[in-house]
Scaffold this motif. Sequence first.
Motif, PDB file in Angstrom:
ATOM      1  N   ARG A 181      91.589 -10.683 -45.681  1.00 33.58           N
ATOM      2  CA  ARG A 181      90.586 -10.002 -46.157  1.00 33.58           C
ATOM      3  C   ARG A 181      89.706  -9.830 -46.502  1.00 33.58           C
ATOM      4  NH1 ARG A 181      89.465  -9.458 -39.590  1.00 33.58           N
ATOM      5  NH2 ARG A 181      91.951  -8.054 -40.047  1.00 33.58           N
ATOM      6  N   THR A 182      89.127  -9.900 -47.251  1.00 34.42           N
ATOM      7  CA  THR A 182      88.660  -8.946 -48.838  1.00 34.42           C
ATOM      8  C   THR A 182      88.752  -7.781 -48.066  1.00 34.42           C
ATOM      9  OG1 THR A 182      86.594  -9.716 -48.292  1.00 34.42           O
ATOM     10  CG2 THR A 182      87.102 -10.811 -49.479  1.00 34.42           C
ATOM     11  N   ARG A 183      88.244  -7.180 -47.350  1.00 36.93           N
ATOM     12  CA  ARG A 183      87.897  -5.720 -46.528  1.00 36.93           C
ATOM     13  C   ARG A 183      89.539  -5.211 -46.601  1.00 36.93           C
ATOM     14  NH1 ARG A 183      87.278  -5.715 -40.331  1.00 36.93           N
ATOM     15  NH2 ARG A 183      89.772  -5.856 -40.184  1.00 36.93           N
ATOM     16  N   ASP A 184      90.629  -5.971 -46.631  1.00 40.12           N
ATOM     17  CA  ASP A 184      91.829  -5.284 -46.722  1.00 40.12           C
ATOM     18  C   ASP A 184      92.313  -5.195 -48.092  1.00 40.12           C
ATOM     19  OD1 ASP A 184      92.214  -5.293 -43.722  1.00 40.12           O
ATOM     20  OD2 ASP A 184      93.036  -7.137 -43.738  1.00 40.12           O
ATOM     21  N   LEU A 185      91.409  -6.091 -48.923  1.00 43.61           N
ATOM     22  CA  LEU A 185      92.098  -6.096 -50.133  1.00 43.61           C
ATOM     23  C   LEU A 185      91.348  -4.385 -50.776  1.00 43.61           C
ATOM     24  CD1 LEU A 185      93.338  -6.423 -52.951  1.00 43.61           C
ATOM     25  CD2 LEU A 185      90.802  -8.001 -53.463  1.00 43.61           C
ATOM     26  N   LEU A 186      89.970  -4.390 -50.300  1.00 42.64           N
ATOM     27  CA  LEU A 186      89.719  -2.987 -51.105  1.00 42.64           C
ATOM     28  C   LEU A 186      90.606  -2.180 -50.212  1.00 42.64           C
ATOM     29  CD1 LEU A 186      85.454  -4.568 -50.097  1.00 42.64           C
ATOM     30  CD2 LEU A 186      87.149  -3.472 -51.812  1.00 42.64           C
ATOM     31  N   TYR A 187      90.550  -2.046 -48.900  1.00 44.97           N
ATOM     32  CA  TYR A 187      91.196  -1.253 -48.454  1.00 44.97           C
ATOM     33  C   TYR A 187      92.607  -0.589 -49.090  1.00 44.97           C
ATOM     34  CZ  TYR A 187      94.094   2.232 -45.551  1.00 44.97           C
ATOM     35  OH  TYR A 187      95.049   2.543 -44.365  1.00 44.97           O
ATOM     36  N   GLY A 204      98.500 -19.039 -49.627  1.00 51.24           N
ATOM     37  CA  GLY A 204      97.540 -20.171 -48.992  1.00 51.24           C
ATOM     38  C   GLY A 204      95.650 -20.292 -49.284  1.00 51.24           C
ATOM     39  N   ARG A 205      95.650 -20.188 -48.277  1.00 50.70           N
ATOM     40  CA  ARG A 205      93.827 -20.320 -48.522  1.00 50.70           C
ATOM     41  C   ARG A 205      93.294 -19.324 -49.058  1.00 50.70           C
ATOM     42  NH1 ARG A 205      91.170 -18.591 -44.489  1.00 50.70           N
ATOM     43  NH2 ARG A 205      92.311 -17.819 -41.920  1.00 50.70           N
ATOM     44  N   PHE A 206      93.711 -18.317 -49.126  1.00 52.15           N
ATOM     45  CA  PHE A 206      93.512 -16.570 -49.657  1.00 52.15           C
ATOM     46  C   PHE A 206      93.923 -16.721 -50.831  1.00 52.15           C
ATOM     47  CE2 PHE A 206      94.592 -15.932 -45.239  1.00 52.15           C
ATOM     48  CZ  PHE A 206      93.419 -15.687 -44.856  1.00 52.15           C
ATOM     49  N   GLU A 207      94.538 -17.661 -51.562  1.00 50.71           N
ATOM     50  CA  GLU A 207      94.813 -17.296 -53.117  1.00 50.71           C
ATOM     51  C   GLU A 207      93.352 -17.448 -53.898  1.00 50.71           C
ATOM     52  OE1 GLU A 207      97.081 -20.596 -56.035  1.00 50.71           O
ATOM     53  OE2 GLU A 207      98.847 -18.546 -55.124  1.00 50.71           O
ATOM     54  N   LEU A 208      92.726 -18.551 -53.584  1.00 52.34           N
ATOM     55  CA  LEU A 208      92.019 -18.640 -54.432  1.00 52.34           C
ATOM     56  C   LEU A 208      90.708 -17.194 -54.070  1.00 52.34           C
ATOM     57  CD1 LEU A 208      90.476 -19.638 -56.708  1.00 52.34           C
ATOM     58  CD2 LEU A 208      89.163 -21.175 -55.290  1.00 52.34           C
ATOM     59  N   PRO A 209      90.238 -17.155 -53.759  1.00 48.28           N
ATOM     60  CA  PRO A 209      89.122 -15.829 -53.368  1.00 48.28           C
ATOM     61  C   PRO A 209      89.418 -14.552 -53.491  1.00 48.28           C
ATOM     62  CG  PRO A 209      89.902 -16.876 -51.610  1.00 48.28           C
ATOM     63  CD  PRO A 209      90.234 -17.788 -51.860  1.00 48.28           C
ATOM     64  N   LEU A 210      90.551 -14.239 -53.147  1.00 45.19           N
ATOM     65  CA  LEU A 210      91.671 -12.736 -53.861  1.00 45.19           C
ATOM     66  C   LEU A 210      91.622 -13.074 -55.438  1.00 45.19           C
ATOM     67  CD1 LEU A 210      94.001 -11.850 -50.283  1.00 45.19           C
ATOM     68  CD2 LEU A 210      91.764 -11.502 -50.895  1.00 45.19           C
ATOM     69  N   ALA A 211      92.331 -13.663 -55.282  1.00 46.75           N
ATOM     70  CA  ALA A 211      91.939 -14.048 -57.169  1.00 46.75           C
ATOM     71  C   ALA A 211      90.610 -13.538 -57.871  1.00 46.75           C
ATOM     72  CB  ALA A 211      92.705 -15.209 -57.475  1.00 46.75           C
ATOM     73  N   VAL A 212      89.701 -14.235 -57.425  1.00 47.37           N
ATOM     74  CA  VAL A 212      88.593 -13.963 -58.093  1.00 47.37           C
ATOM     75  C   VAL A 212      87.798 -12.609 -57.489  1.00 47.37           C
ATOM     76  CG1 VAL A 212      86.169 -14.083 -57.748  1.00 47.37           C
ATOM     77  CG2 VAL A 212      87.308 -15.929 -58.119  1.00 47.37           C
ATOM     78  N   MET A 213      88.903 -11.936 -56.653  1.00 42.61           N
ATOM     79  CA  MET A 213      88.525 -10.323 -56.315  1.00 42.61           C
ATOM     80  C   MET A 213      88.710  -9.241 -57.017  1.00 42.61           C
ATOM     81  SD  MET A 213      88.326  -9.395 -52.283  1.00 42.61           S
ATOM     82  CE  MET A 213      87.256  -7.950 -52.304  1.00 42.61           C
ATOM     83  N   ALA A 214      89.961 -10.440 -57.460  1.00 37.56           N
ATOM     84  CA  ALA A 214      90.863  -8.998 -58.125  1.00 37.56           C
ATOM     85  C   ALA A 214      90.530  -9.543 -59.950  1.00 37.56           C
ATOM     86  CB  ALA A 214      92.837  -9.299 -57.857  1.00 37.56           C
TER      87      ALA A 214
END
Length: 274
Positions: A181-187, A204-214
């Motif tokens: 989850r995006t909030r966990d990356l912020l944390y 898996g499916r988290f690869e792309l959205p977390l990459a964009v956040m990074a």
Amino acid sequence: MGDRLIITAALTGAEATRADNPQLPVTPEEIAEAACEARKAGAAIVHLHVRDARGDPTQDVETFRRAMELIRSRCDMIVQFSTGGAVGMTAAERGAPLALRPEMATLTCGTVNFGRDVFMNPPEMMESFAGEMARLGIKPEIEVFEAGMINNAMMLVKKGLLKEPLHFDFVMGVPGGITGRTRDLLYLAESIPAGSTWSVAGIGRFELPLAVMAIVMGGHVRVGFEDNVYYSKGVLAESNAQLVARIARLSKELGREVATPAEARRILGIRADQ
Ligand code: KMH
Ligand code: ZN
């Protein structure tokens, strides 16, 4: 948005098989070719696992040597060895390839459930890998599968086994570890010491959205078949390079240029004696 974006290509891993994606690179030759294709697509670091003749994960030193030599003969990427190997391997097996003095290696800072398995990283193992990397001048990438691993890394700093500035990789979405989850990356990004660098490897499916956040947060990105074999839902990626190219494209569109290996060495403070 900070420095140029460092993209790491995690080409093979220990868990994915040709049944998951027929394009998985397995032999040292295939791995070197996939690495240099990923380099052309924008990757600066190759996160290296190798396989034996049957295609099973191995930490065999000669296989690591062959893969590293082939990569280095073809392109200028930073070669980052896995010390994680596969679940069930001993510390001696996992740490053996460090003797080859790669520029970087991974250091998982704690034990975590890993699907139905347990990925063991007890204190003595972390300390011995960190000490060996310090002795050999290898830049550690601290793998964080859950938040407590950041505290464990800071204990290694206190013991003088890790030196700041630290570089972290947040591996997110492993069943048993922190979610994607995006909030966990912020944390996680807010929980590391100032001056550290970090990347994210979404599973898996988290690869792309977390990459964009990074990309927009000023972190860095890891993609590849180790973490995700799909390009989109139900559609297999054609190659590791295809996954890298999408991240490079998105980053440029978002106003952040992509780092060459030389620029990545500067950002990460990697020794220039190789
Ligand atoms: N294969 C996982 C159990 C690393 O490369 O350092 C561990 C892993 C982490 O892949
Ligand atoms: Zn790995």
